[in-house]
Design an enzyme around this catalytic site. Structure first.
Site, PDB file in Angstrom:
ATOM      1  N   HIS A   1       0.820  -1.207   0.000  1.00 14.10           N
ATOM      2  CA  HIS A   1       0.000   0.000   0.000  1.00 14.10           C
ATOM      3  C   HIS A   1       0.857   1.261   0.000  1.00 14.10           C
ATOM      4  O   HIS A   1       1.986   1.268   0.521  1.00 14.10           O
ATOM      5  CB  HIS A   1      -0.863   0.073   1.266  1.00 14.10           C
ATOM      6  CG  HIS A   1      -1.927  -0.957   1.382  1.00 14.10           C
ATOM      7  ND1 HIS A   1      -3.034  -0.985   0.576  1.00 14.10           N
ATOM      8  CD2 HIS A   1      -2.064  -2.000   2.241  1.00 14.10           C
ATOM      9  CE1 HIS A   1      -3.816  -1.995   0.937  1.00 14.10           C
ATOM     10  NE2 HIS A   1      -3.245  -2.628   1.943  1.00 14.10           N
TER      11      HIS A   1
ATOM     12  N   THR B   1     -10.162   5.726   4.622  1.00 20.23           N
ATOM     13  CA  THR B   1      -9.749   4.685   3.682  1.00 20.23           C
ATOM     14  C   THR B   1     -10.719   3.516   3.639  1.00 20.23           C
ATOM     15  O   THR B   1     -10.524   2.586   2.846  1.00 20.23           O
ATOM     16  CB  THR B   1      -8.349   4.180   4.050  1.00 20.23           C
ATOM     17  OG1 THR B   1      -8.321   3.829   5.441  1.00 20.23           O
ATOM     18  CG2 THR B   1      -7.313   5.259   3.789  1.00 20.23           C
TER      19      THR B   1
ATOM     20  N   TYR C   1     -17.034  -5.180  10.005  1.00 22.18           N
ATOM     21  CA  TYR C   1     -16.175  -4.868   8.864  1.00 22.18           C
ATOM     22  C   TYR C   1     -16.030  -3.350   8.699  1.00 22.18           C
ATOM     23  O   TYR C   1     -17.017  -2.621   8.621  1.00 22.18           O
ATOM     24  CB  TYR C   1     -16.724  -5.471   7.573  1.00 22.18           C
ATOM     25  CG  TYR C   1     -16.022  -4.935   6.339  1.00 22.18           C
ATOM     26  CD1 TYR C   1     -14.746  -5.375   6.011  1.00 22.18           C
ATOM     27  CD2 TYR C   1     -16.619  -3.958   5.555  1.00 22.18           C
ATOM     28  CE1 TYR C   1     -14.082  -4.849   4.914  1.00 22.18           C
ATOM     29  CE2 TYR C   1     -15.968  -3.440   4.452  1.00 22.18           C
ATOM     30  CZ  TYR C   1     -14.693  -3.881   4.136  1.00 22.18           C
ATOM     31  OH  TYR C   1     -14.036  -3.353   3.049  1.00 22.18           O
TER      32      TYR C   1
ATOM     33  N   ARG D   1      -9.176  -7.234   6.340  1.00 24.19           N
ATOM     34  CA  ARG D   1      -8.387  -8.475   6.239  1.00 24.19           C
ATOM     35  C   ARG D   1      -8.759  -9.429   7.367  1.00 24.19           C
ATOM     36  O   ARG D   1      -7.909  -9.877   8.136  1.00 24.19           O
ATOM     37  CB  ARG D   1      -6.881  -8.200   6.255  1.00 24.19           C
ATOM     38  CG  ARG D   1      -6.448  -6.988   5.484  1.00 24.19           C
ATOM     39  CD  ARG D   1      -6.696  -7.110   3.960  1.00 24.19           C
ATOM     40  NE  ARG D   1      -6.895  -5.774   3.411  1.00 24.19           N
ATOM     41  CZ  ARG D   1      -5.912  -4.917   3.110  1.00 24.19           C
ATOM     42  NH1 ARG D   1      -4.666  -5.254   3.318  1.00 24.19           N
ATOM     43  NH2 ARG D   1      -6.198  -3.732   2.612  1.00 24.19           N
TER      44      ARG D   1
ATOM     45  N   GLY E   1     -10.974   1.175  -3.181  1.00 20.59           N
ATOM     46  CA  GLY E   1     -11.258   2.602  -3.264  1.00 20.59           C
ATOM     47  C   GLY E   1     -11.608   2.997  -4.692  1.00 20.59           C
ATOM     48  O   GLY E   1     -10.803   2.828  -5.614  1.00 20.59           O
TER      49      GLY E   1
END
Length: 444
Positions: free
Chosen positions: A327, A354, A378, A398, A414
């Protein structure tokens, strides 16, 4: 001794020789506490089991339960996080640390609105009846009674290294592809029509096998290098995760940090391929734009609660490797203003930009419009809160989840104006692989 006013911990220490991951897994699997949390922060593991006191926030308000004492209920208000802070102030256990989680849907309600939320908990915190902190080969034990303290000590001092078990990887490609691509296409249209700049859209992959969540946590942690990791079982919800970033960290002296990660490429066993992917990531106008607007939002959010002039970006657009992906990463930091608490810092940045979008309000609408089910844990948080005023909140990505006999994975990407449905679907696959390749079926 029942958990009443004046409850205190019995304490002891030891020096276990087993890796703390294996020790934490042994504690979680010991059966001492059906409900428990394992939380890893910077290579230090904590186990929290049972409850002396617990706080629940839902659409009716906040509740504090403390053993056989009367329940305290604060009705819903325009500042629901203040209700949580107030109830934590009533906890009379010396040097407490709370462990718990918050749902993504808390983002809809943190300013007092009750639209778009259900009847379930938005936030749950527990002051544990038993706790073990594992740091640098040292174990610190705390328990509400001496019998539990002795049982904790026995588990830790006899724990062996968790065995290597063979995972049964799940193929996450080819599932839900058409629906997700269509959602991305529609979101891109919304962005190009000026509704918003960015949104994170996720998809769910059901897991058909009966999975050993704790063993999957051990295997997944050995195969990932997360910013935080956790193993959670509370109120019928089970989860294990390898968080790539924090939502917020607040130190005892009011230093507040968020860690936006945005912009993704795969991470493979081939070092040369990884270098090519990394260079492509750094050169991608789409990925750099997605990251830059996330950092901008992060600085604006902290500026609202920090001392003027204290907000900075000490790390900008470096590369962080997280399991199956790499990332673009930055850090945003500031000093909380006088009279502000960790809950102000949390409220300013939650949910992580994010995992939501820019601006957040329109992003929420797009998420509700195109995602097939609510998010719950989540893209919420698993968190610790200390009596000293400190807080550490990991972004729940994750991860593997189980409730009511259903087990699932979830990941998002995104979406910006330059996004393509094909690439965004592939990005969700790359992220899902951080967990999907480490699934351990029960009994194997």
């Amino acid at each position: 001794m029942s958990p009443t006013q004046g409850q205190h911990y019995f304490e002891t220490q030891s020096r276990p020789t087993t890796h703390p991951l294996s020790v934490a897994a042994a504690l979680a699997g010991s059966g001492l506490h059906p409900d428990h949390v394992v939380y890893e922060n910077g290579g230090n593991w904590s186990y929290a089991g049972g409850s002396i006191a617990d706080i629940t926030l839902d659409r009716t308000g906040a509740r504090l339960r403390r053993g056989d004492r009367p329940e305290v209920h604060l009705p819903w208000s325009e500042r629901p996080l203040e209700l949580v802070r107030e109830l934590l102030g009533r906890v009379e256990v010396p040097e407490w640390r709370a462990y718990g989680w918050s749902a993504f849907e808390l983002s809809y309600a943190k300013e007092g609105s009750l639209d778009h939320i259900g009847d379930g908990p938005l936030l749950r915190l527990v002051i544990p009846a038993a706790e073990v902190r594992l740091t640098d080969g040292h174990a610190h034990f705390r328990a509400a009674d001496q019998e539990t303290l002795a049982a904790l000590l026995e588990v830790v001092n006899t724990a062996g290294e968790a065995p290597e078990r063979q995972p049964r990887p799940l193929d996450v490609r080819g599932t839900g592809e058409a629906d997700y691509r269509e959602a991305v296409k529609r979101a891109v249209d919304d962005i190009n029509q000026g509704e918003l700049h960015k949104v994170i859209l996720s998809r769910v992959v059901d897991v058909p096998d009966d999975i050993d969540i704790a063993a999957t946590y051990v295997a997944g942690r050995r195969g990932n290098n997360p910013a935080r990791s956790f193993l959670l079982r509370m109120d019928g919800l089970e989860a294990a995760g390898f968080s790539p970033e924090i939502v917020v960290r607040v130190t005892d002296d009011g230093r507040v940090v968020s860690q936006p990660l945005a912009g993704t490429r795969a991470l493979t066993p081939d070092l040369l391929a990884n270098e090519r992917l990394r260079n492509d990531l750094l050169a991608s106008a789409k990925e750099v734009y997605e990251h830059a607007i996330s950092v901008k939002v992060g600085t604006d959010e902290l500026a609202d609660v920090c001392e003027p002039g204290s907000v900075e970006v000490p790390e900008f657009m470096t590369i962080r490797e997280r399991g199956s992906v790499q990332h673009l990463a930055s850090r945003v930091a500031g000093q909380l203003a006088e009279g502000r608490s960790a809950w102000d810092g949390f409220g300013a940045v939650f949910p992580a930009v994010t995992a939501s979008g820019v601006p957040k309000g329109p992003a929420y609408e797009v998420i509700r419009r195109y995602e097939p089910e609510t998010r719950g844990l989540y893209s919420g948080t698993v968190m610790t809160v200390d009596h000293t005023g400190g807080m550490d909140a990991a972004l729940v990505l994750r991860s593997i989840y189980r409730r009511d006999g259903r087990t699932w994975l979830r990941a998002g990407a995104g979406i910006v104006g330059q996004s393509t449905p094909e690439r965004e679907y592939e990005e969700t696959c790359e992220k899902l692989d951080s967990v999907a390749r480490y699934l351990i079926p029960k009994g194997e």
